[in-house]
Design a protein around this motif. Sequence first.
Motif, PDB file in Angstrom:
ATOM      1  N   UNK A  88       4.116  10.599  -7.610  1.00 41.56           N
ATOM      2  CA  UNK A  88       5.188  10.791  -6.639  1.00 41.56           C
ATOM      3  C   UNK A  88       6.243   9.708  -6.768  1.00 41.56           C
ATOM      4  N   UNK A  89       7.388   9.984  -6.158  1.00 41.84           N
ATOM      5  CA  UNK A  89       8.438   8.975  -6.027  1.00 41.84           C
ATOM      6  C   UNK A  89       8.029   7.989  -4.942  1.00 41.84           C
ATOM      7  N   UNK A  90       8.630   6.797  -4.994  1.00 39.61           N
ATOM      8  CA  UNK A  90       8.155   5.701  -4.153  1.00 39.61           C
ATOM      9  C   UNK A  90       9.304   4.965  -3.475  1.00 39.61           C
ATOM     10  N   UNK A  91       8.909   4.000  -2.645  1.00 35.96           N
ATOM     11  CA  UNK A  91       9.851   3.008  -2.117  1.00 35.96           C
ATOM     12  C   UNK A  91       9.553   1.644  -2.743  1.00 35.96           C
ATOM     13  N   UNK A  92       9.023   1.664  -3.938  1.00 32.84           N
ATOM     14  CA  UNK A  92       8.676   0.453  -4.675  1.00 32.84           C
ATOM     15  C   UNK A  92       7.294   0.584  -5.271  1.00 32.84           C
ATOM     16  N   UNK A  93       7.080  -0.062  -6.400  1.00 32.37           N
ATOM     17  CA  UNK A  93       5.811   0.009  -7.099  1.00 32.37           C
ATOM     18  C   UNK A  93       5.070  -1.326  -6.991  1.00 32.37           C
ATOM     19  N   UNK A  94       3.736  -1.243  -7.006  1.00 39.80           N
ATOM     20  CA  UNK A  94       2.889  -2.438  -7.047  1.00 39.80           C
ATOM     21  C   UNK A  94       2.236  -2.446  -8.417  1.00 39.80           C
ATOM     22  N   UNK A  95       2.684  -3.329  -9.285  1.00 42.90           N
ATOM     23  CA  UNK A  95       2.194  -3.389 -10.654  1.00 42.90           C
ATOM     24  C   UNK A  95       1.271  -4.597 -10.818  1.00 42.90           C
ATOM     25  N   UNK A  96       0.531  -4.675 -11.926  1.00 37.54           N
ATOM     26  CA  UNK A  96      -0.283  -5.867 -12.165  1.00 37.54           C
ATOM     27  C   UNK A  96       0.529  -7.146 -12.253  1.00 37.54           C
ATOM     28  N   UNK A  97       1.843  -7.032 -12.460  1.00 35.19           N
ATOM     29  CA  UNK A  97       2.712  -8.213 -12.519  1.00 35.19           C
ATOM     30  C   UNK A  97       3.349  -8.529 -11.177  1.00 35.19           C
ATOM     31  N   UNK A  98       3.099  -7.693 -10.164  1.00 34.10           N
ATOM     32  CA  UNK A  98       3.689  -7.915  -8.857  1.00 34.10           C
ATOM     33  C   UNK A  98       4.530  -6.739  -8.411  1.00 34.10           C
ATOM     34  N   UNK A  99       5.387  -6.958  -7.419  1.00 30.55           N
ATOM     35  CA  UNK A  99       6.196  -5.897  -6.844  1.00 30.55           C
ATOM     36  C   UNK A  99       7.365  -5.542  -7.757  1.00 30.55           C
ATOM     37  N   UNK A 100       7.694  -4.253  -7.783  1.00 30.85           N
ATOM     38  CA  UNK A 100       8.855  -3.772  -8.524  1.00 30.85           C
ATOM     39  C   UNK A 100       9.552  -2.723  -7.675  1.00 30.85           C
ATOM     40  N   UNK A 101      10.876  -2.626  -7.806  1.00 28.90           N
ATOM     41  CA  UNK A 101      11.632  -1.642  -7.040  1.00 28.90           C
ATOM     42  C   UNK A 101      12.420  -0.695  -7.926  1.00 28.90           C
ATOM     43  N   UNK A 102      12.260  -0.809  -9.244  1.00 28.35           N
ATOM     44  CA  UNK A 102      12.870   0.173 -10.138  1.00 28.35           C
ATOM     45  C   UNK A 102      12.048   0.234 -11.415  1.00 28.35           C
ATOM     46  N   UNK A 103      10.985   1.016 -11.372  1.00 24.38           N
ATOM     47  CA  UNK A 103      10.108   1.101 -12.535  1.00 24.38           C
ATOM     48  C   UNK A 103       9.325   2.404 -12.512  1.00 24.38           C
ATOM     49  N   UNK A 104       8.674   2.668 -13.619  1.00 24.84           N
ATOM     50  CA  UNK A 104       7.684   3.738 -13.714  1.00 24.84           C
ATOM     51  C   UNK A 104       6.335   3.069 -13.944  1.00 24.84           C
TER      52      UNK A 104
END
Length: 386
Positions: A71-87
């Motif tokens: 789904x689309x998000x309001x931000x991603x939580x990646x192993x590197x930390x928070x992201x607001x424009x990524x897949x």
Amino acid sequence: MRRAHANRRACGVQTAWTSAESPEAAVAAIAEVVDPSDLGQLLVFFSQPYQAEALSQALSEAFPGVPVAGCSTSGEITPAGFSERSVLVVAFPKTDFRFVSRVIPEVRALSVERATEAVQALRQGLDRVNGKRYQNLFAVSLIDGLSRCEEAIVSAIAWALGDIPLVGGSAGDGLTLSGTSLLHDGQVHRGAALLLLVETAHPVRSFYCDHFEPTETKLVVTSSDASTRTVYELNAEPAAQEYASSVGLEPSSLAPMSFAAIPTVRIGGDYYCRSIQRVNDDGSLSFFCAIDDGVVLTVAEPRDMVKSMEAELEHLDTAIGGVDFVLGFECVLRRLDAENRQVKHKVSDLYRRYHVVGFHTYGEQYNAMHLNQTFTGVAIGRHGTS
């Protein structure tokens, strides 16, 4: 092309993420770093600037035959930390995991009967999947975050699931509130929900956590429109004016940061957040959760976000003999609150330490509840039983 980053956990789950400019470039970069030899399910979380149809097509071409849900998000939580424009792609292996999934369309018309049929079909689907049977089960829900009916959806699904734990999140679109997207096996859906049923050889534990405590300040909903989750009056006064007065702010200063810092909560056995989405031009308030006349809200005050989440993760680590990976769903207002209190880096560091991945939501699901301003998810242990 911007390269993708990748991570593999002991349980075999791979995570890959990139901020490449286009959907096609993002998927190409991810495909370069994901080992395709044992893929059983892809979960995909993406920022709304990535066009959903193009992303779905690119995933189908890069990972033919591999089931996809996301789904689309309001931000991603990646192993590197928070992201607001990524897949972000979370790739589960066939070894030690078995997935089945189903789209539930037209969720505003969802009945208990239709939810039961969907759950029964998933359980029958698990029975047909070849391979070992595992004792540990959980379900994941991804729901259109602007459907305004998550409570009914979650209640119906949870009733049908019985004792199988349910966690999940409502799809977002940054904070634009214009439209969200769900992906499922090459198709894009809106106004729908996705339900996944998972069996695994690894120990699992579902959870939810928040960081607020109720005060003595009460706000009674005296005029509202339940169908749009809009409150026109609190304590028989204009809603925005009364909320602002209760929390010591000027109505003109109300913004997402205000709602993130000082939410309202409601009693339901326990206190749980009823978060405000926005102030409307007429002075009414739109909410992220169900609301109705007569509901008594309580203004909440924060506890230490970092300490409360750290305590929960430590508890999970002990409960399952070592957390290997956490699939998490966190309200976007928690991220805004962390930014406002200047602890975002501490939260991000904590999530990296416990290998949390997931996305920021418009609402969270935990068993039969639709929540706001919480962190929900499932922790997966390092040591399988197979």
